[in-house]
Scaffold this motif. Structure first.
Motif: not given
Length: 68
Positions: A40-50
């Protein structure tokens, strides 16, 4: 936003590093934690950009599978 991605095809620490590098290169990603044992990969991101699609594409471009 935080999302967990299943990542198939990882077999070693080098694979983990490859996935981390690929995901960190996506604009808008602020953190990624890849766990080999859980595949698994847990990813934290800004949905406006990614987008989820962009992150999935980056993992796949690194040579790994992301099942739907």
């Amino acid at each position: 936003m935080e999302q967990v991605f299943k990542v198939e095809g990882m077999s070693c620490g080098g694979c983990v590093a490859s996935v981390e590098r690929a995901v960190k290169a996506v604009a808008g990603v602020s953190a990624v934690q890849v766990r080999l044992a859980e595949a698994e990969a847990t990813v934290v991101f800004e949905p406006q950009q990614a987008t989820v699609a962009a992150i999935r594409a980056a993992i796949e471009a690194a040579g790994f599978d992301v099942p739907a």
